[in-house]
Design an enzyme around this catalytic site. Structure first.
Site, PDB file in Angstrom:
ATOM      1  N   TRP A 156       0.844  -1.208   0.000  1.00 50.13           N
ATOM      2  CA  TRP A 156       0.000   0.000   0.000  1.00 50.13           C
ATOM      3  C   TRP A 156       0.876   1.254   0.000  1.00 50.13           C
ATOM      4  O   TRP A 156       2.080   1.157   0.280  1.00 50.13           O
ATOM      5  CB  TRP A 156      -0.932   0.009   1.228  1.00 50.13           C
ATOM      6  N   ASP A 212       0.130  11.084  -0.330  1.00 49.46           N
ATOM      7  CA  ASP A 212      -0.935  12.090  -0.269  1.00 49.46           C
ATOM      8  C   ASP A 212      -2.274  11.445   0.058  1.00 49.46           C
ATOM      9  O   ASP A 212      -2.375  10.215   0.135  1.00 49.46           O
ATOM     10  CB  ASP A 212      -1.017  12.840  -1.603  1.00 49.46           C
ATOM     11  N   GLU A 215      -3.364   8.613  -1.965  1.00 51.75           N
ATOM     12  CA  GLU A 215      -2.583   7.388  -1.781  1.00 51.75           C
ATOM     13  C   GLU A 215      -1.684   7.059  -2.968  1.00 51.75           C
ATOM     14  O   GLU A 215      -1.387   5.910  -3.229  1.00 51.75           O
ATOM     15  CB  GLU A 215      -3.503   6.190  -1.502  1.00 51.75           C
ATOM     16  N   GLU A 216      -1.278   8.086  -3.704  1.00 51.57           N
ATOM     17  CA  GLU A 216      -0.536   7.816  -4.935  1.00 51.57           C
ATOM     18  C   GLU A 216       0.837   8.466  -4.986  1.00 51.57           C
ATOM     19  O   GLU A 216       1.777   7.883  -5.508  1.00 51.57           O
ATOM     20  CB  GLU A 216      -1.347   8.316  -6.138  1.00 51.57           C
ATOM     21  N   GLU A 440     -18.526   6.551  -5.091  1.00 55.34           N
ATOM     22  CA  GLU A 440     -17.334   7.399  -5.055  1.00 55.34           C
ATOM     23  C   GLU A 440     -17.274   8.350  -6.253  1.00 55.34           C
ATOM     24  O   GLU A 440     -16.941   9.518  -6.125  1.00 55.34           O
ATOM     25  CB  GLU A 440     -16.099   6.487  -5.053  1.00 55.34           C
TER      26      GLU A 440
HETATM   27  C1  NOJ Z   1      -6.392   2.847  -4.433  1.00 48.16           C
HETATM   28  C2  NOJ Z   1      -6.392   4.242  -3.901  1.00 48.16           C
HETATM   29  O1  NOJ Z   1      -7.257   4.303  -2.842  1.00 48.16           O
HETATM   30  C3  NOJ Z   1      -6.750   5.223  -4.985  1.00 48.16           C
HETATM   31  O2  NOJ Z   1      -6.773   6.501  -4.479  1.00 48.16           O
HETATM   32  C4  NOJ Z   1      -5.739   5.080  -6.054  1.00 48.16           C
HETATM   33  O3  NOJ Z   1      -6.026   5.980  -7.088  1.00 48.16           O
HETATM   34  C5  NOJ Z   1      -5.701   3.664  -6.567  1.00 48.16           C
HETATM   35  N1  NOJ Z   1      -5.457   2.742  -5.482  1.00 48.16           N
HETATM   36  C6  NOJ Z   1      -4.661   3.487  -7.652  1.00 48.16           C
HETATM   37  O4  NOJ Z   1      -3.367   3.659  -7.102  1.00 48.16           O
HETATM   38  C1  NOJ Z   2      -9.460   6.234  -2.410  1.00 46.38           C
HETATM   39  C2  NOJ Z   2      -9.201   7.647  -2.067  1.00 46.38           C
HETATM   40  O1  NOJ Z   2      -8.248   8.165  -2.973  1.00 46.38           O
HETATM   41  C3  NOJ Z   2      -8.714   7.786  -0.657  1.00 46.38           C
HETATM   42  O2  NOJ Z   2      -8.602   9.149  -0.347  1.00 46.38           O
HETATM   43  C4  NOJ Z   2      -9.659   7.120   0.304  1.00 46.38           C
HETATM   44  O3  NOJ Z   2      -9.117   7.178   1.593  1.00 46.38           O
HETATM   45  C5  NOJ Z   2      -9.922   5.702  -0.080  1.00 46.38           C
HETATM   46  N1  NOJ Z   2     -10.312   5.599  -1.453  1.00 46.38           N
HETATM   47  C6  NOJ Z   2     -11.021   5.095   0.779  1.00 46.38           C
HETATM   48  O4  NOJ Z   2     -12.211   5.791   0.612  1.00 46.38           O
END
Ligand code: NOJ
Ligand code: NOJ
Length: 638
Positions: A156, A212, A215-216, A440
């Site tokens: 992750w 960030d 999560e990227e 979402e």
């Molecule tokens: C899951 C993350 O929660 C999401 O924000 C991200 O864009 C995708 N993985 C792809 O990395």
């Molecule tokens: C993907 C989003 O990018 C992230 O901000 C969020 O925490 C997770 N999904 C779970 O909702």
């Protein structure tokens, strides 16, 4: 049926912006129709959103069976995508909304949820995970856990440093309610130990990169930094009201505030959301709009250091971010350059093909409603050169200036912003499932709902936007206390961090019947810990130097921060406070505590000629003042 009618209404709003004459009777009529339609959307969507939001909280939530009590499941979806986890960020933002609603109006069922949340987070803090454990705080930076509060061991983006400050902010909201209602000892013994770990993390790791909120990107993220600043400011004050102290909160908060200003792009007037990473992107990102709404303080006016919703910076940024989505989604085609559009995370997004999101479109509305609240309560609206393009896109005849309710501009400006905000909500209504459920994202080409269904954060984002629209402000967090903060010239911020202590929060029993009451005496219960010595000191130099037009003043000295005696490398002072009667030039510089510093001032002429002041070198040993890791020197040209 409602989807169809809203799309028609969007067309009506577009007509308004093209005309751009707010006094027009037709515009007033169309805005009123939009307003009524959004009113009725909110009326039905509010109870539905509460119900679905609570469904996603364990262990009794209708869609959360198997989740521990107080655990927020991101979405009930177990595959495509699998969101059957609890994220520290999502949970904190959701509970922040719940706690704000609870503080407004006592509700025993919500109180049980809040207590369960506190208890769940106390346990979660001590769950060792791939980011680390509690002993040095590293484990607190883990992004997500299994819904039964065990660790998630898969690959992750970790760590994510917004989780601890956001959780501290949410919990502090409840701790303050406890204090205000006479339950001081519960705040001290049950809630504070959890908060304290998160504050320790924030003060210790704020200056290290991480992932960030999306999560990227590994780097420094505006949203994370702004949340950290708020948590530390709020933490310092809460500690005092609990009869204890958080020295690291007070010493680190100004450094974080200083760093937050580095994200501003002064040439293009927007926040670059990720720095020290994320270089392939243009930087316009809903990250910054979320930062603004979650930093909203109704007592801070339109202050821009903390990026208040009505600050000129945040409004210029709002326009830049919203505009970045205009041409990239098919569903935004045909909407004129000043109408509300569907908003995504950032334009280069490819997750699920890169789509608009509900929570980001709602955030665009929420910032504007927050701004409207402040303008209304302070009875004035100021348009600066920085915010002028934002206002002119809505009211083409707008000009810079300050307008009060007696001026003919005041009401039309507010109405135009309100209608613009309402149009974002109309988009959400038209793109939601017909039954109101909010996943979402929605498809960039067809507008259909997609990705994680019933995203808890989407419901929370709707509810907070609706609260702001109704004029319900969150409690103050003390943002006004940073007003007038002098930041180091030239953006030199200190990266100073304070190693914290971390203790497992073991007292997780809430006494029964904590119903509304009256505050108790100012507590003295928790002993004051030793203040931490300062490593860096923010020294403000105030020099009285009478200068001619075109001249500037620099501070030059023996240490690298003062240019090593080279005038061209010295610190340029700021003449913002200069008057003929008090010709003051100012700069704040971070210097190492204990260091021996020698310096002088120089005047640089319009022709770049350098004139040194006379006499011997000025000298001092850097020491912190009484109020924290700061001190001030007052000098006059010699
Ligand atoms: C899951 C993350 O929660 C999401 O924000 C991200 O864009 C995708 N993985 C792809 O990395
Ligand atoms: C993907 C989003 O990018 C992230 O901000 C969020 O925490 C997770 N999904 C779970 O909702």
């Amino acid at each position: 049926m409602h989807a169809f009618s809203s799309i028609l209404l969007l067309g009506a709003v577009v007509v308004q912006y093209v005309l751009g004459r707010p006094e027009d009777a037709r515009i007033r009529r169309e805005s009123a129709i939009l307003k009524r339609s959004v009113d009725s959307f909110i009326e039905k969507q509010t109870p539905f959103s509460w119900q679905r939001l609570l469904c996603n909280i364990g262990s009794t939530g209708c869609a959360a069976s198997g989740a521990a009590p107080g655990v927020v499941v991101a979405s009930p979806s177990k595959r495509d995508p699998d969101y059957w986890y609890t994220w520290t960020r999502d949970s904190a933002l959701v509970f922040k909304g719940i706690i704000d609603a609870f503080v407004e109006k006592y509700d025993p069922a919500l109180q049980t949820q809040i207590q369960n949340y506190v208890i769940s987070q106390a346990k979660l803090q001590s769950v060792s995970n791939p980011s680390g454990g509690l002993s040095n705080g590293l484990g607190l930076g883990e992004a997500k856990y299994m819904v039964d509060l065990t660790q998630f061991t898969g690959a992750w983006g970790r760590p994510q440093r917004d989780g601890p400050p956001l959780r501290a902010i949410a919990l502090m909201g409840y701790a303050k309610w406890l204090l205000d209602n006479g339950y001081t000892s519960t705040a001290q013994t049950v809630v504070w130990p959890v908060i304290k770990n998160d504050l320790s993390y924030s003060a210790q790791y704020w200056n290290q990169t991480g992932f960030d909120l999306w999560e990227e990107v590994q780097g420094s993220s505006f949203f994370t930094i702004v949340a950290t600043h708020r948590a530390l400011v709020e933490g310092a004050a809460l500690a005092r009201s609990l009869g204890t102290s958080c020295p690291a909160c007070s010493s680190i908060a100004p450094q974080v505030l200083c760093f937050a200003q580095r994200f501003w792009n002064p040439n293009q007037n927007y926040v670059v959301s990720n720095i020290n990473g994320g270089n392939g992107r243009n930087g316009r990102d809903a990250n910054s709009i979320l930062a603004s709404i979650h930093n909203f303080d109704p007592s801070a006016g339109c202050e821009s250091l903390t990026f208040q919703p009505c600050s000129d910076r945040a409004l210029a940024n709002h326009k830049a971010v919203v505009d970045s989505f205009r041409s990239i989604y098919t569903i935004n085609n045909g909407i004129p350059s000043n109408g509300a559009v569907a908003v995504g995370r950032y334009s280069e997004d490819v997750y699920y093909n890169g789509n608009p999101w509900y929570l980001t479109t709602l955030a665009a509305a929420e910032q504007l409603y927050g701004a409207l609240q402040t303008w209304t309560t302070q009875s004035s609206i100021t348009i600066t050169p920085l915010s002028l393009p934002f206002f002119q896109s809505l009211v083409p005849s707008a000009t810079t200036g300050t307008y009060t309710p007696s001026s003919p501009q005041f009401t039309p400006l507010l109405n135009a912003v309100r209608t613009y905000a309402d149009a974002f909500l109309a988009i959400v209504e038209s793109r939601a499932h017909p039954n109101g459920s909010l996943p979402e994202q929605f498809d960039r080409n067809t507008g259909r709902p997609l990705a994680a269904p019933d995203l808890t954060w989407s419901y929370s984002a709707f509810l907070t936007a609706a609260a702001r629209r109704a004029g319900r402000a969150p409690p103050t967090w003390g943002a006004a206390s940073v007003l007038g903060t002098q930041l180091p010239a030239g953006g030199q911020c200190s990266g100073h961090a304070v190693a914290g202590t971390y203790t497992r929060a073991t007292n997780t029993v809430f006494p029964p019947s904590q119903t509304p009451g009256t505050p108790g005496p100012q507590p003295t219960g928790i002993p004051e810990p030793e203040p931490q010595p300062c490593v860096d000191v923010l020294v403000t130099f105030e020099a009285r130097v009478t200068t001619l037009w075109g001249e500037s003043v620099r501070l030059v000295g023996n240490v690298p921060a003062l240019g090593g005696w080279r005038p061209e490398a010295g610190v340029l002072l700021d003449a913002g406070g200069y008057t003929a009667g008090n010709p003051v030039w100012k700069a704040a510089v971070v210097l190492a505590a204990g260091e021996r510093v020698e310096y002088k001032y120089v005047v640089v002429g319009a022709d770049s000629k350098v004139r040194w002041e006379g006499g011997g070198n000025r000298g001092f040993t850097v020491e912190a003042g009484l109020g924290g890791c700061e001190s001030t020197r007052g000098d006059s040209w010699q």
